[in-house]
Design a protein around this motif. Structure first.
Motif, PDB file in Angstrom:
ATOM      1  N   LEU A 153       0.827  -1.209   0.000  1.00  0.00           N
ATOM      2  CA  LEU A 153       0.000   0.000   0.000  1.00  0.00           C
ATOM      3  C   LEU A 153       0.863   1.261   0.000  1.00  0.00           C
ATOM      4  O   LEU A 153       0.493   2.271  -0.611  1.00  0.00           O
ATOM      5  CB  LEU A 153      -0.933  -0.011   1.213  1.00  0.00           C
ATOM      6  CG  LEU A 153      -1.987  -1.125   1.225  1.00  0.00           C
ATOM      7  CD1 LEU A 153      -2.781  -1.088   2.523  1.00  0.00           C
ATOM      8  CD2 LEU A 153      -2.914  -1.021   0.025  1.00  0.00           C
ATOM      9  N   HIS A 154       1.992   1.194   0.663  1.00  0.00           N
ATOM     10  CA  HIS A 154       2.931   2.327   0.645  1.00  0.00           C
ATOM     11  C   HIS A 154       3.367   2.612  -0.785  1.00  0.00           C
ATOM     12  O   HIS A 154       3.445   3.775  -1.211  1.00  0.00           O
ATOM     13  CB  HIS A 154       4.128   2.008   1.536  1.00  0.00           C
ATOM     14  CG  HIS A 154       5.014   3.168   1.825  1.00  0.00           C
ATOM     15  ND1 HIS A 154       6.021   3.124   2.778  1.00  0.00           N
ATOM     16  CD2 HIS A 154       5.080   4.412   1.285  1.00  0.00           C
ATOM     17  CE1 HIS A 154       6.648   4.300   2.810  1.00  0.00           C
ATOM     18  NE2 HIS A 154       6.100   5.087   1.903  1.00  0.00           N
ATOM     19  N   GLY A 155       3.627   1.553  -1.546  1.00  0.00           N
ATOM     20  CA  GLY A 155       3.986   1.737  -2.947  1.00  0.00           C
ATOM     21  C   GLY A 155       2.874   2.382  -3.744  1.00  0.00           C
ATOM     22  O   GLY A 155       3.116   3.240  -4.606  1.00  0.00           O
ATOM     23  N   PHE A 160       1.145   8.402   3.078  1.00  0.00           N
ATOM     24  CA  PHE A 160       0.921   7.040   3.571  1.00  0.00           C
ATOM     25  C   PHE A 160       1.089   6.961   5.075  1.00  0.00           C
ATOM     26  O   PHE A 160       2.089   7.423   5.630  1.00  0.00           O
ATOM     27  CB  PHE A 160       1.888   6.059   2.905  1.00  0.00           C
ATOM     28  CG  PHE A 160       1.721   4.652   3.412  1.00  0.00           C
ATOM     29  CD1 PHE A 160       0.576   3.933   3.092  1.00  0.00           C
ATOM     30  CD2 PHE A 160       2.677   4.055   4.215  1.00  0.00           C
ATOM     31  CE1 PHE A 160       0.394   2.645   3.564  1.00  0.00           C
ATOM     32  CE2 PHE A 160       2.508   2.767   4.691  1.00  0.00           C
ATOM     33  CZ  PHE A 160       1.362   2.059   4.365  1.00  0.00           C
ATOM     34  N   LEU A 161       0.093   6.339   5.730  1.00  0.00           N
ATOM     35  CA  LEU A 161       0.148   6.119   7.171  1.00  0.00           C
ATOM     36  C   LEU A 161       0.126   4.625   7.453  1.00  0.00           C
ATOM     37  O   LEU A 161      -0.866   3.946   7.228  1.00  0.00           O
ATOM     38  CB  LEU A 161      -1.030   6.808   7.865  1.00  0.00           C
ATOM     39  CG  LEU A 161      -1.035   6.741   9.397  1.00  0.00           C
ATOM     40  CD1 LEU A 161       0.250   7.331   9.973  1.00  0.00           C
ATOM     41  CD2 LEU A 161      -2.250   7.469   9.955  1.00  0.00           C
ATOM     42  N   ASP A 162       1.255   4.120   7.935  1.00  0.00           N
ATOM     43  CA  ASP A 162       1.403   2.709   8.274  1.00  0.00           C
ATOM     44  C   ASP A 162       0.749   2.467   9.639  1.00  0.00           C
ATOM     45  O   ASP A 162       1.108   3.087  10.633  1.00  0.00           O
ATOM     46  CB  ASP A 162       2.891   2.355   8.326  1.00  0.00           C
ATOM     47  CG  ASP A 162       3.146   0.893   8.627  1.00  0.00           C
ATOM     48  OD1 ASP A 162       2.831   0.473   9.755  1.00  0.00           O
ATOM     49  OD2 ASP A 162       3.670   0.180   7.762  1.00  0.00           O
ATOM     50  N   MET A 163      -0.219   1.549   9.678  1.00  0.00           N
ATOM     51  CA  MET A 163      -0.955   1.265  10.909  1.00  0.00           C
ATOM     52  C   MET A 163      -0.608  -0.088  11.526  1.00  0.00           C
ATOM     53  O   MET A 163      -1.239  -0.498  12.507  1.00  0.00           O
ATOM     54  CB  MET A 163      -2.463   1.297  10.614  1.00  0.00           C
ATOM     55  CG  MET A 163      -3.032   2.669  10.327  1.00  0.00           C
ATOM     56  SD  MET A 163      -3.248   3.626  11.836  1.00  0.00           S
ATOM     57  CE  MET A 163      -4.425   4.865  11.252  1.00  0.00           C
ATOM     58  N   VAL A 164       0.363  -0.807  10.984  1.00  0.00           N
ATOM     59  CA  VAL A 164       0.626  -2.178  11.424  1.00  0.00           C
ATOM     60  C   VAL A 164       0.814  -2.270  12.936  1.00  0.00           C
ATOM     61  O   VAL A 164       0.299  -3.175  13.598  1.00  0.00           O
ATOM     62  CB  VAL A 164       1.849  -2.762  10.694  1.00  0.00           C
ATOM     63  CG1 VAL A 164       2.241  -4.114  11.297  1.00  0.00           C
ATOM     64  CG2 VAL A 164       1.561  -2.933   9.208  1.00  0.00           C
ATOM     65  N   ALA A 184       5.625  12.792   4.209  1.00  0.00           N
ATOM     66  CA  ALA A 184       4.976  12.058   3.127  1.00  0.00           C
ATOM     67  C   ALA A 184       4.500  10.692   3.605  1.00  0.00           C
ATOM     68  O   ALA A 184       3.549  10.130   3.066  1.00  0.00           O
ATOM     69  CB  ALA A 184       5.937  11.890   1.959  1.00  0.00           C
ATOM     70  N   ALA A 185       5.177  10.164   4.624  1.00  0.00           N
ATOM     71  CA  ALA A 185       4.824   8.850   5.160  1.00  0.00           C
ATOM     72  C   ALA A 185       5.232   8.797   6.623  1.00  0.00           C
ATOM     73  O   ALA A 185       6.195   9.445   7.045  1.00  0.00           O
ATOM     74  CB  ALA A 185       5.505   7.733   4.384  1.00  0.00           C
TER      75      ALA A 185
END
Length: 332
Positions: free
Chosen positions: A224-226, A235-239, A308-309
């Motif tokens: 999804l980041h890609g 992009f927001l990583d929620m893992v 950006a992320a």
């Protein structure tokens, strides 16, 4: 005498209320957080399970918040199209209407789990392997399929995100007029579970739970980041958003941020759930209201930053905070 034509006054843009909008599936809708909006609790076949506690309503980024997400949605349900999901049409199509009624400042998209990534189906496979010693561990049967599944998911999510961009353009917005955020998913289980985790409500083996936390969810997040990079979204990583507060990690379930299983695992795996039970199962291993409050904190902090992320990570202080995001997956 001159003839004067009277017309309704044009409402100034500043007078239109600002709004933050979310599109996506159960994670964004708030399935598992309870207190579902009327009309999304099964009435007339609508099981979208949109919660009043969903993080979109708690960011404080705008005076208005609109939840277009729906439990079980796939990327195609977000994209433009004539199909329906739980009686509702394209989320991108409805975004056009929302963007005309409000001054949309932030659009969040959280989608992909129900496409080839198949997070729910994978979870069921892991439970099946735990219940039946004759069935190989899910990390062995599904693990080799992960790269191909995530690549296929990314293709579908990218098309949906581009349709979200197109929907905003149809409503007269330029890219600089709003912030577009693509979010991934919080891992609901961990190998660091209580003893007798199955009795507690987490019928997973510890090795399979570890694989899900360290391999499966990060693989989807990287894909999804890609997509975010290719579509110009942030992009927001929620893992790790519920890390340390996953299902079956606390002696008191109310202190956890993820729901434990909500139905009989044997019935979930082998069938036998009635219609209500099937939709009750949707709530299993989904973020609770407490998790949505912390994810909203991350969304707000992220949108107000210039990053950006970033990654949303639960801290020992009982709050979620931003950290640098892991790397994106290379384009297929």
């Amino acid at each position: 005498m001159a003839l004067t034509l009277f017309a309704p006054p044009v409402v100034a843009a500043a007078e239109v209320p600002a709004a933050v909008v979310v599109l996506g599936d159960s994670a964004a809708a708030g399935d598992g957080a309870g207190d579902y909006e009327p009309g999304t609790r099964g009435e007339n076949g609508n099981w979208c399970h949109r919660s009043v506690h969903a993080y979109v309503h708690r960011t404080g980024l705008a005076p208005e918040s609109v939840n277009l997400a729906c439990s079980g949605a796939e990327a195609a349900d977000v994209a433009f199209g004539d199909g329906t999901h739980y009686t509702e049409g394209s989320q991108a199509g409805r975004l056009v209407d929302v963007a005309n009624r409000y001054r949309v400042t932030t659009v969040i998209v959280q989608i992909g789990a129900n496409d080839d990534a198949a997070l729910f189906g994978t979870g069921v496979a892991c439970i099946r392997a735990f219940l039946d010693p004759r069935v190989p561990p899910c990390r062995e049967t599904i693990g080799p399929l992960v790269p191909e599944r995530m690549a296929a998911t990314a293709t579908k999510v990218e098309a949906a995100v581009r349709d979200v961009r197109a929907a905003m353009a149809q409503a007269g917005y330029g890219r600089g007029d709003y912030t577009l955020v693509l979010a991934s998913y919080a891992s609901p289980v961990t190998e660091h579970m209580l003893p007798l985790q199955a009795v507690a409500g987490c019928p997973y083996s510890r090795p399979d739970a570890a694989w899900g936390r360290t391999t499966l969810f990060p693989a989807l997040s990287a894909a999804l980041h890609g997509v975010a990079e290719r579509t110009g979204a942030r992009f927001l990583d929620m893992v790790r958003a519920t890390e340390g507060y996953e299902a079956c990690t606390k002696p008191i379930p109310d202190e956890e941020w993820q729901r434990r299983i909500t139905v009989d695992p044997e019935a979930l795996v082998h069938g036998g759930l009635d219609a209500i039970g099937v939709h009750l199962a949707q709530e299993s291993f989904h973020p609770k209201a407490a998790a949505h409050a912390e994810m909203a904190r991350c969304v707000r902090e992220f949108v107000l930053s210039d990053a950006a992320a970033a990654a949303c990570v639960a801290g020992a202080d009982g709050r979620a905070h931003l950290e640098p995001a892991p790397a994106a997956a290379p384009a297929a």
